[in-house]
Scaffold this active site. Structure first.
Site, PDB file in Angstrom:
ATOM      1  N   LYS A 180       4.301  38.243 113.730  1.00 38.65           N
ATOM      2  CA  LYS A 180       3.545  37.943 114.956  1.00 38.65           C
ATOM      3  C   LYS A 180       3.010  36.529 114.835  1.00 38.65           C
ATOM      4  O   LYS A 180       2.756  36.057 113.731  1.00 38.65           O
ATOM      5  CB  LYS A 180       2.363  38.913 115.109  1.00 38.65           C
ATOM      6  CG  LYS A 180       1.869  39.037 116.518  1.00 38.65           C
ATOM      7  CD  LYS A 180       2.679  40.079 117.276  1.00 38.65           C
ATOM      8  CE  LYS A 180       2.252  40.219 118.710  1.00 38.65           C
ATOM      9  NZ  LYS A 180       2.844  41.424 119.310  1.00 38.65           N
ATOM     10  N   ASP A 231       3.991  37.615 124.299  1.00 37.61           N
ATOM     11  CA  ASP A 231       2.907  38.588 124.172  1.00 37.61           C
ATOM     12  C   ASP A 231       1.858  38.111 125.183  1.00 37.61           C
ATOM     13  O   ASP A 231       2.197  37.364 126.120  1.00 37.61           O
ATOM     14  CB  ASP A 231       2.374  38.618 122.724  1.00 37.61           C
ATOM     15  CG  ASP A 231       1.535  39.865 122.431  1.00 37.61           C
ATOM     16  OD1 ASP A 231       2.103  40.941 122.204  1.00 37.61           O
ATOM     17  OD2 ASP A 231       0.285  39.775 122.462  1.00 37.61           O
TER      18      ASP A 231
HETATM   19  N1  GLU Z   1       4.839  41.374 121.983  1.00 29.91           N
HETATM   20  C1  GLU Z   1       5.635  42.565 122.130  1.00 29.91           C
HETATM   21  C2  GLU Z   1       5.141  43.633 121.181  1.00 29.91           C
HETATM   22  O1  GLU Z   1       3.954  43.720 120.924  1.00 29.91           O
HETATM   23  C3  GLU Z   1       7.130  42.281 122.044  1.00 29.91           C
HETATM   24  C4  GLU Z   1       7.603  41.614 120.791  1.00 29.91           C
HETATM   25  C5  GLU Z   1       9.065  41.191 120.835  1.00 29.91           C
HETATM   26  O2  GLU Z   1       9.739  41.406 121.839  1.00 29.91           O
HETATM   27  O3  GLU Z   1       9.504  40.642 119.814  1.00 29.91           O
HETATM   28  O4  GLU Z   1       5.875  44.453 120.705  1.00 29.91           O
END
Ligand code: GLU
Length: 451
Positions: free
Chosen positions: A130, A170
């Site tokens: 992340k 996100d």
């Molecule tokens: N931010 C989204 C999550 O919390 C998607 C992450 C992504 O597609 O890599 O899963």
């Protein structure tokens, strides 16, 4: 007994707290998982001896960097950016990028930790990561956002790659920001590849990626209700948030014949007793996403509704609830109110929206309760499918992708039942998701030895 094997849950958590001071969100996420995993590994010596949980709860690396940019008035601004690469045992690091003033190392470490389990649950080969920055996109011009994204990528590009780490969107990062970041990556490296997901359809993006998180959370809810012989049709739903996840969750609830009563943002929530129809959802999407408006303006457009400043929507009686805003937005008291008002099921669209007291309240009441790592995995699942399409250099059809998303959500639901069935008709989805996600990552780590 191994030397390392005499730590119980409390001892383990003491260590986590000591090593991660001032990181309450990270400690909370680890605690929620550890409560179930200690139970599961009690009789599994190898996981203890190899310190698997301890290793998953220690990110592979945390990269922190300065992001300088110039605002429209010529002022030099300095933000802090991060990429947390938590674990790549089962695939390249994968997870979104968040731009929000609340972003700090604790928040990103909790998100990267959660992502590791979530991505494992999808069944696709993705590790957990992340990233983000304490940048507030609110009130910024498009040019300012572009310059910020370019500056952010000027450092990030050296830490990512299609087989290394694949970021996505996100909170605060949507298709536009992904475009600016992809443009800068391409410019610096001269590589056109699947290094980011959530791309535009003209340049390597996947159909249904935008809808996938919200739709997936409702598919998961439908799977949970089916275990009781029920469905979304005819149910009233309370939803928090009004961004991508919330509006698409609302859309799917409406498509399946349910009635959506609320949406919210950081200013408060709107309650529309007539139901938030597709037409009203389209208004919210245009108002929030394209015009960056506030949800309180909904009541001017639709006078049957009321606005409740500074409040969350959990006091509105409902059959099902979908927290789709952000972490710790549903507290112990809110969970008790929902239960007292007869709420039957909760499917989390956000990451860790329920605090530990809330989780314990839902578990004690034995209602259908899905943690985000299971119910909001549809977004990253379709990101995984976007990676496959990029590698194949082709785009799959919408029907194929819709079916794959449904199948993946059903697969996650089945995995939760496998490890979370407590007998007597009660499924502990938190436990099921934690154990199923852990087991996959843990077994890969065992194969690699001590690395
Ligand atoms: N931010 C989204 C999550 O919390 C998607 C992450 C992504 O597609 O890599 O899963």
């Amino acid at each position: 007994m191994a030397v390392t094997d005499h730590v119980d849950l409390n001892g383990f958590m003491e260590g986590v707290k000591k090593r991660n001071p001032h990181q309450p969100e990270f400690v909370q996420a680890v605690q929620e998982v550890a409560e179930d995993i200690f139970d599961f590994i009690q009789d599994k010596e190898e996981y203890h001896a190899q310190q698997i949980l301890r290793r998953i709860a220690e990110p592979d690396r945390v990269v922190s960097f300065r992001v300088c940019w110039e605002d429209d008035n010529g002022n030099i601004r300095v933000q802090r950016g991060w990429r947390v690469q938590n674990n790549n045992a089962i695939g390249p690091y994968k997870g979104g990028i968040r731009f929000h003033p609340s972003v700090n190392e604790s928040v990103l470490k909790f998100l990267a930790f959660e992502q590791t389990f979530k991505n494992a649950l999808t069944g696709l080969p993705m590790g957990g990561g992340k990233g983000g920055a304490n940048f507030n996109p609110k009130g910024k011009s498009v040019r300012e956002i572009m310059r910020f994204c370019q500056s952010f990528m000027t450092e990030l590009y050296r830490h990512i790659g299609p087989d290394v780490d694949v970021p996505a969107g996100d909170i605060g990062v949507g298709g536009r920001e992904i475009g600016f970041m992809f443009g800068q990556y391409k410019r610096i490296t001269n590589h056109w590849n699947g290094v980011l997901t959530g791309k535009g359809l003209e340049w390597g993006g996947s159909l249904i990626r935008t809808e996938a998180t919200g739709y997936g959370a409702v598919y998961f809810l439908e799977n949970m209700l089916a275990t009781k012989g029920e469905s979304v049709a005819g149910k009233t739903a309370v939803i928090s948030g009004s961004g991508n996840v919330a509006t698409h969750a609302a859309e799917k609830i409406v498509q399946l014949g349910g009635k959506v009563l609320t949406l919210s943002d950081s200013g408060g929530f709107i309650h529309d007793p007539d139901g938030i129809t597709q037409e009203k959802i389209d208004w919210v999407k245009a108002h929030k996403t394209h015009r960056r408006g506030r949800i309180e303006e909904y009541v001017e457009a639709f006078p049957g509704a009321t606005f409740h400043p500074g409040k969350t929507p959990w006091g509105v009686p409902c059959d099902v609830a979908l927290p789709c805003a952000t972490q710790n937005e549903l507290l112990g008291e809110d969970a008790k109110t929902l239960i007292a008002n007869g709420c039957k099921a909760v499917s989390e669209g956000a990451n860790m929206p329920t605090d530990l007291d809330g989780v314990h309240a839902f578990k004690a009441a034995k209602i259908l309760y899905a943690p985000g790592k299971a119910s909001n995995a549809g977004g990253v699942a379709v990101s995984g499918l976007e990676m496959s399409q990029n590698s194949e250099r082709r785009s799959w059809k919408e029907e194929e992708l819709q079916q794959m998303l449904k199948d993946i959500m059903k697969g996650i639901h089945d995995a939760c039942i496998r490890y979370g069935d407590q007998g007597g008709g009660y499924i502990d989805y938190v436990k099921g998701a934690n154990i199923a996600g852990f087991k996959k990552v843990a077994d890969a780590m065992l194969a690699f030895g001590v690395v």
